[in-house]
Design a protein around this motif. Structure first.
Motif, PDB file in Angstrom:
ATOM      1  N   SER A  61       0.841  -1.196   0.000  1.00  0.00           N
ATOM      2  CA  SER A  61       0.000   0.000   0.000  1.00  0.00           C
ATOM      3  C   SER A  61       0.873   1.241   0.000  1.00  0.00           C
ATOM      4  O   SER A  61       1.938   1.252   0.619  1.00  0.00           O
ATOM      5  N   HIS A  62       0.396   2.277  -0.695  1.00  0.00           N
ATOM      6  CA  HIS A  62       1.146   3.527  -0.799  1.00  0.00           C
ATOM      7  C   HIS A  62       0.186   4.703  -0.747  1.00  0.00           C
ATOM      8  O   HIS A  62      -0.950   4.603  -1.203  1.00  0.00           O
ATOM      9  N   ARG A  63       0.664   5.820  -0.202  1.00  0.00           N
ATOM     10  CA  ARG A  63      -0.080   7.075  -0.219  1.00  0.00           C
ATOM     11  C   ARG A  63       0.783   8.095  -0.940  1.00  0.00           C
ATOM     12  O   ARG A  63       1.977   8.199  -0.677  1.00  0.00           O
ATOM     13  N   LEU A  64       0.171   8.832  -1.840  1.00  0.00           N
ATOM     14  CA  LEU A  64       0.873   9.873  -2.574  1.00  0.00           C
ATOM     15  C   LEU A  64       0.213  11.209  -2.298  1.00  0.00           C
ATOM     16  O   LEU A  64      -1.016  11.323  -2.318  1.00  0.00           O
ATOM     17  N   GLY A  65       1.029  12.213  -2.030  1.00  0.00           N
ATOM     18  CA  GLY A  65       0.532  13.567  -1.872  1.00  0.00           C
ATOM     19  C   GLY A  65       0.702  14.333  -3.173  1.00  0.00           C
ATOM     20  O   GLY A  65       1.238  13.822  -4.160  1.00  0.00           O
ATOM     21  N   ARG A  66       0.275  15.561  -3.157  1.00  0.00           N
ATOM     22  CA  ARG A  66       0.407  16.419  -4.338  1.00  0.00           C
ATOM     23  C   ARG A  66       1.877  16.513  -4.738  1.00  0.00           C
ATOM     24  O   ARG A  66       2.732  16.831  -3.920  1.00  0.00           O
ATOM     25  N   GLY A  67       2.177  16.178  -5.978  1.00  0.00           N
ATOM     26  CA  GLY A  67       3.540  16.257  -6.482  1.00  0.00           C
ATOM     27  C   GLY A  67       4.408  15.047  -6.190  1.00  0.00           C
ATOM     28  O   GLY A  67       5.557  14.986  -6.610  1.00  0.00           O
ATOM     29  N   ASP A  68       3.893  14.059  -5.462  1.00  0.00           N
ATOM     30  CA  ASP A  68       4.668  12.840  -5.183  1.00  0.00           C
ATOM     31  C   ASP A  68       4.596  11.888  -6.373  1.00  0.00           C
ATOM     32  O   ASP A  68       3.595  11.846  -7.095  1.00  0.00           O
ATOM     33  N   CYS A  69       5.646  11.123  -6.545  1.00  0.00           N
ATOM     34  CA  CYS A  69       5.685  10.073  -7.567  1.00  0.00           C
ATOM     35  C   CYS A  69       6.230   8.800  -6.950  1.00  0.00           C
ATOM     36  O   CYS A  69       7.028   8.842  -6.026  1.00  0.00           O
ATOM     37  N   LEU A  70       5.804   7.703  -7.490  1.00  0.00           N
ATOM     38  CA  LEU A  70       6.270   6.393  -7.068  1.00  0.00           C
ATOM     39  C   LEU A  70       6.859   5.715  -8.289  1.00  0.00           C
ATOM     40  O   LEU A  70       6.244   5.711  -9.356  1.00  0.00           O
ATOM     41  N   HIS A  71       8.054   5.179  -8.152  1.00  0.00           N
ATOM     42  CA  HIS A  71       8.709   4.476  -9.257  1.00  0.00           C
ATOM     43  C   HIS A  71       8.685   2.985  -8.964  1.00  0.00           C
ATOM     44  O   HIS A  71       9.047   2.553  -7.871  1.00  0.00           O
ATOM     45  N   VAL A  72       8.255   2.218  -9.951  1.00  0.00           N
ATOM     46  CA  VAL A  72       8.145   0.770  -9.812  1.00  0.00           C
ATOM     47  C   VAL A  72       9.072   0.127 -10.832  1.00  0.00           C
ATOM     48  O   VAL A  72       9.045   0.481 -12.011  1.00  0.00           O
ATOM     49  N   ALA A 108      -3.623  10.589  -3.151  1.00  0.00           N
ATOM     50  CA  ALA A 108      -4.111   9.314  -3.658  1.00  0.00           C
ATOM     51  C   ALA A 108      -3.614   8.188  -2.769  1.00  0.00           C
ATOM     52  O   ALA A 108      -2.575   8.302  -2.127  1.00  0.00           O
ATOM     53  N   ALA A 109      -4.374   7.119  -2.743  1.00  0.00           N
ATOM     54  CA  ALA A 109      -3.980   5.894  -2.062  1.00  0.00           C
ATOM     55  C   ALA A 109      -4.085   4.777  -3.086  1.00  0.00           C
ATOM     56  O   ALA A 109      -5.043   4.720  -3.860  1.00  0.00           O
ATOM     57  N   LEU A 110      -3.082   3.922  -3.089  1.00  0.00           N
ATOM     58  CA  LEU A 110      -3.071   2.840  -4.060  1.00  0.00           C
ATOM     59  C   LEU A 110      -2.437   1.599  -3.479  1.00  0.00           C
ATOM     60  O   LEU A 110      -1.743   1.666  -2.461  1.00  0.00           O
ATOM     61  N   ARG A 111      -2.701   0.491  -4.124  1.00  0.00           N
ATOM     62  CA  ARG A 111      -2.064  -0.773  -3.776  1.00  0.00           C
ATOM     63  C   ARG A 111      -1.427  -1.340  -5.030  1.00  0.00           C
ATOM     64  O   ARG A 111      -1.940  -1.159  -6.136  1.00  0.00           O
ATOM     65  N   LEU A 112      -0.297  -2.006  -4.848  1.00  0.00           N
ATOM     66  CA  LEU A 112       0.403  -2.674  -5.941  1.00  0.00           C
ATOM     67  C   LEU A 112       0.447  -4.164  -5.649  1.00  0.00           C
ATOM     68  O   LEU A 112       0.825  -4.577  -4.551  1.00  0.00           O
ATOM     69  N   LEU A 113       0.040  -4.950  -6.615  1.00  0.00           N
ATOM     70  CA  LEU A 113       0.069  -6.400  -6.484  1.00  0.00           C
ATOM     71  C   LEU A 113       0.945  -6.960  -7.600  1.00  0.00           C
ATOM     72  O   LEU A 113       0.583  -6.855  -8.773  1.00  0.00           O
ATOM     73  N   PRO A 114       2.106  -7.529  -7.265  1.00  0.00           N
ATOM     74  CA  PRO A 114       2.931  -8.149  -8.308  1.00  0.00           C
ATOM     75  C   PRO A 114       2.161  -9.297  -8.959  1.00  0.00           C
ATOM     76  O   PRO A 114       1.481 -10.064  -8.287  1.00  0.00           O
ATOM     77  N   LEU A 115       2.258  -9.385 -10.269  1.00  0.00           N
ATOM     78  CA  LEU A 115       1.580 -10.429 -11.031  1.00  0.00           C
ATOM     79  C   LEU A 115       2.591 -11.444 -11.533  1.00  0.00           C
ATOM     80  O   LEU A 115       3.749 -11.104 -11.768  1.00  0.00           O
ATOM     81  N   PRO A 116       2.162 -12.670 -11.729  1.00  0.00           N
ATOM     82  CA  PRO A 116       3.079 -13.655 -12.307  1.00  0.00           C
ATOM     83  C   PRO A 116       3.405 -13.269 -13.744  1.00  0.00           C
ATOM     84  O   PRO A 116       2.579 -12.679 -14.434  1.00  0.00           O
ATOM     85  N   GLU A 117       4.611 -13.571 -14.177  1.00  0.00           N
ATOM     86  CA  GLU A 117       5.029 -13.254 -15.538  1.00  0.00           C
ATOM     87  C   GLU A 117       4.540 -14.359 -16.467  1.00  0.00           C
ATOM     88  O   GLU A 117       4.812 -15.522 -16.253  1.00  0.00           O
ATOM     89  N   HIS A 118       3.829 -13.963 -17.528  1.00  0.00           N
ATOM     90  CA  HIS A 118       3.320 -14.926 -18.498  1.00  0.00           C
ATOM     91  C   HIS A 118       3.655 -14.505 -19.917  1.00  0.00           C
ATOM     92  O   HIS A 118       2.952 -14.865 -20.838  1.00  0.00           O
ATOM     93  N   ASP A 119       4.701 -13.753 -20.095  1.00  0.00           N
ATOM     94  CA  ASP A 119       5.013 -13.325 -21.447  1.00  0.00           C
ATOM     95  C   ASP A 119       6.009 -14.273 -22.108  1.00  0.00           C
ATOM     96  O   ASP A 119       6.574 -15.156 -21.481  1.00  0.00           O
ATOM     97  N   ALA A 120       6.216 -14.096 -23.379  1.00  0.00           N
ATOM     98  CA  ALA A 120       7.080 -14.992 -24.149  1.00  0.00           C
ATOM     99  C   ALA A 120       8.524 -14.942 -23.657  1.00  0.00           C
ATOM    100  O   ALA A 120       9.206 -15.968 -23.613  1.00  0.00           O
ATOM    101  N   ALA A 121       9.013 -13.765 -23.278  1.00  0.00           N
ATOM    102  CA  ALA A 121      10.398 -13.646 -22.814  1.00  0.00           C
ATOM    103  C   ALA A 121      10.614 -14.461 -21.546  1.00  0.00           C
ATOM    104  O   ALA A 121      11.642 -15.113 -21.377  1.00  0.00           O
ATOM    105  N   THR A 122       9.646 -14.440 -20.643  1.00  0.00           N
ATOM    106  CA  THR A 122       9.756 -15.219 -19.412  1.00  0.00           C
ATOM    107  C   THR A 122       9.736 -16.708 -19.723  1.00  0.00           C
ATOM    108  O   THR A 122      10.529 -17.479 -19.176  1.00  0.00           O
TER     109      THR A 122
END
Length: 101
Positions: free
Chosen positions: A8-19, A69-83
């Motif tokens: 979970s993450h909270r962002l204020g005005r002008g904040d950025c989150l890098h993933v 803003a409030a957000l949640r990040l959920l890592p997903l399993p990789e299902h692409d051709a490169a993986t």
């Protein structure tokens, strides 16, 4: 089944989150998010109460449209051709090592 924890993450005005580059689901709990995906020309909007999956081959930058803003990040399993190719190469390497005298 994916055992990676949701964060979970909270962002204020002008904040950025890098993933880092990884498949991820972005869930917007509050506010409106803008998401920039490296290598993709158009930004995405994720409104409160909605979610969006990103198959990131580059990183993501997540910010807000003016407010908090409030957000949640959920890592997903990789299902692409490169993986799949990477896993196949690893498996073939194991088989090759077992066959060699």
């Amino acid at each position: 089944m994916n055992s990676a924890p949701m964060t979970s993450h909270r962002l204020g005005r002008g904040d950025c989150l890098h993933v880092a580059a990884q498949p991820v689901r972005v869930l917007a709990d509050q506010g409106t998010l803008w998401v920039t995906q490296d290598g993709v020309p158009a930004d995405m909007e994720v409104d409160a109460g909605s979610e969006r999956d990103f198959q990131c081959h580059g990183g993501l930058t997540i910010g807000t449209f003016g407010g908090e803003a409030a957000l949640r990040l959920l890592p997903l399993p990789e299902h692409d051709a490169a993986t799949a190719l990477r896993k196949l190469r690893r498996w073939l390497g194991i088989v090759h090592r077992k066959v060699q005298p």
